[in-house]
Design a protein around this motif. Structure first.
Motif, short mmCIF file in Angstrom:
data_model
loop_
_atom_site.label_atom_id
_atom_site.label_comp_id
_atom_site.label_asym_id
_atom_site.label_seq_id
_atom_site.Cartn_x
_atom_site.Cartn_y
_atom_site.Cartn_z
N ARG A 22 0.84 -1.21 0.00
CA ARG A 22 0.00 0.00 0.00
C ARG A 22 0.87 1.25 0.00
N VAL A 23 1.96 1.23 0.76
CA VAL A 23 2.86 2.38 0.83
C VAL A 23 3.51 2.61 -0.52
N ARG A 24 4.02 1.55 -1.14
CA ARG A 24 4.64 1.69 -2.47
C ARG A 24 3.65 2.26 -3.48
N GLU A 25 2.42 1.78 -3.47
CA GLU A 25 1.40 2.25 -4.41
C GLU A 25 1.07 3.72 -4.16
N ILE A 26 0.92 4.11 -2.91
CA ILE A 26 0.65 5.52 -2.57
C ILE A 26 1.78 6.40 -3.06
N LEU A 27 3.02 5.99 -2.81
CA LEU A 27 4.19 6.78 -3.24
C LEU A 27 4.23 6.94 -4.75
N ARG A 28 4.05 5.85 -5.46
CA ARG A 28 4.10 5.90 -6.93
C ARG A 28 2.98 6.79 -7.48
N ARG A 29 1.78 6.61 -6.95
CA ARG A 29 0.65 7.40 -7.44
C ARG A 29 0.88 8.89 -7.20
N HIS A 30 1.38 9.25 -6.03
CA HIS A 30 1.62 10.66 -5.74
C HIS A 30 2.76 11.23 -6.58
N ALA A 31 3.79 10.45 -6.78
CA ALA A 31 4.90 10.91 -7.63
C ALA A 31 4.43 11.12 -9.06
N GLU A 32 3.61 10.21 -9.57
CA GLU A 32 3.10 10.33 -10.95
C GLU A 32 2.27 11.59 -11.15
N ARG A 33 1.55 12.01 -10.13
CA ARG A 33 0.73 13.21 -10.26
C ARG A 33 1.47 14.48 -9.86
N GLY A 34 2.77 14.36 -9.56
CA GLY A 34 3.59 15.54 -9.29
C GLY A 34 3.57 16.01 -7.85
N ARG A 90 22.26 9.08 -6.83
CA ARG A 90 23.49 9.76 -6.41
C ARG A 90 23.32 10.19 -4.95
N LEU A 91 23.99 9.50 -4.05
CA LEU A 91 23.91 9.83 -2.63
C LEU A 91 24.79 11.04 -2.32
N ILE A 92 24.21 11.98 -1.58
CA ILE A 92 24.88 13.22 -1.22
C ILE A 92 25.01 13.27 0.30
N ASP A 93 26.17 13.65 0.80
CA ASP A 93 26.41 13.74 2.24
C ASP A 93 25.99 15.12 2.74
N GLN A 94 24.68 15.34 2.84
CA GLN A 94 24.11 16.60 3.32
C GLN A 94 22.96 16.28 4.27
N PRO A 95 22.62 17.19 5.18
CA PRO A 95 21.51 16.93 6.10
C PRO A 95 20.17 16.77 5.39
N VAL A 96 19.94 17.61 4.36
CA VAL A 96 18.69 17.58 3.60
C VAL A 96 19.02 17.78 2.13
N VAL A 97 18.38 16.99 1.27
CA VAL A 97 18.58 17.13 -0.17
C VAL A 97 17.21 17.23 -0.83
N VAL A 98 17.06 18.26 -1.68
CA VAL A 98 15.83 18.43 -2.46
C VAL A 98 16.20 18.22 -3.91
N ASP A 99 15.50 17.31 -4.58
CA ASP A 99 15.69 17.07 -6.01
C ASP A 99 14.30 17.01 -6.64
N GLY A 100 13.90 18.12 -7.22
CA GLY A 100 12.56 18.19 -7.78
C GLY A 100 11.52 18.08 -6.69
N GLN A 101 10.61 17.13 -6.83
CA GLN A 101 9.53 16.94 -5.86
C GLN A 101 9.88 15.90 -4.79
N VAL A 102 11.16 15.57 -4.67
CA VAL A 102 11.60 14.58 -3.69
C VAL A 102 12.52 15.26 -2.68
N VAL A 103 12.20 15.07 -1.39
CA VAL A 103 13.00 15.64 -0.30
C VAL A 103 13.46 14.49 0.58
N THR A 104 14.76 14.45 0.85
CA THR A 104 15.30 13.41 1.73
C THR A 104 16.12 14.05 2.84
N GLY A 105 16.14 13.35 3.99
CA GLY A 105 16.90 13.82 5.15
C GLY A 105 17.82 12.73 5.65
#
Length: 183
Positions: A82-94, A134-149
């Motif tokens: 369910r989590v994978r499907e929710i993520l994919r669906r939301h990514a597809e719609r931007g 591409r893994l980046i050694d930073q506290p937070v990385v924003v790439d388009g509509q994806v944010v990682t910490g």
């Protein structure tokens, strides 16, 4: 605007609570959904009662889906179709997808980090398993509509970046100012 935060047993409470709290301070509606009914226990024994279950909201649309890390919480999220499907669906719609600590592996496993830059807790995502990431050694990385910490220590910066992404710099600064953060 609404944000979904799925919670699985073994989540990292600092990451989950910081995101939920700061987004709500920014007047962003946050819906916390447990993978199952009832309280969800964190990796350090803190129990949180979600607003709802994932089944109750899995077909709804959100401006952002945020995955807290922690182990085994992130593994439970990764293993839940369910989590994978929710993520994919939301990514597809931007819509935005976001993950911190061990949870970026969930995004990578769902194919959402292919060709992107991201960060995560060291060792949680192996480059040989995801060669297009591409893994980046930073506290937070924003790439388009994806944010990682990166991890628990980055939780506040991660949450403030989510606010800025959704509601703008001015709203982020208002929330940050009220926190009396020192640099």
């Amino acid at each position: 605007m609404r944000v979904l935060v799925p919670l699985a047993q073994g989540f990292e409470e600092l990451e989950a609570v910081t995101v939920i709290d700061l987004l709500r301070r920014a007047e962003i509606k946050v819906l916390v959904a447990g993978l199952m009914e009832g309280p969800v226990k964190s990796s350090h024994g803190v129990a949180i009662l979600p607003d709802t279950t994932l089944d109750a909201v899995k077909d709804q649309d959100f401006a952002m889906v945020v995955l807290p890390g922690g182990l085994p919480g992130a593994q439970h999220l990764e293993n839940d179709p369910r989590v994978r499907e929710i993520l994919r669906r939301h990514a597809e719609r931007g819509a935005y997808t976001a993950a911190i600590c061990a949870a970026p592996k969930v995004l990578a496993s769902a194919g959402l980090l292919d060709g992107r830059q991201a960060t995560c807790y060291p060792g949680c995502v192996r480059p040989e398993d995801f060669p297009r990431l591409r893994l980046i050694d930073q506290p937070v990385v924003v790439d388009g509509q994806v944010v990682t910490g990166r991890g628990p220590g980055a939780a506040m910066d991660f949450a403030l970046t989510l606010i800025e992404s959704l509601a703008g710099r001015e709203r982020r600064e208002a929330v940050e100012s009220a926190l009396l953060r020192t640099r």
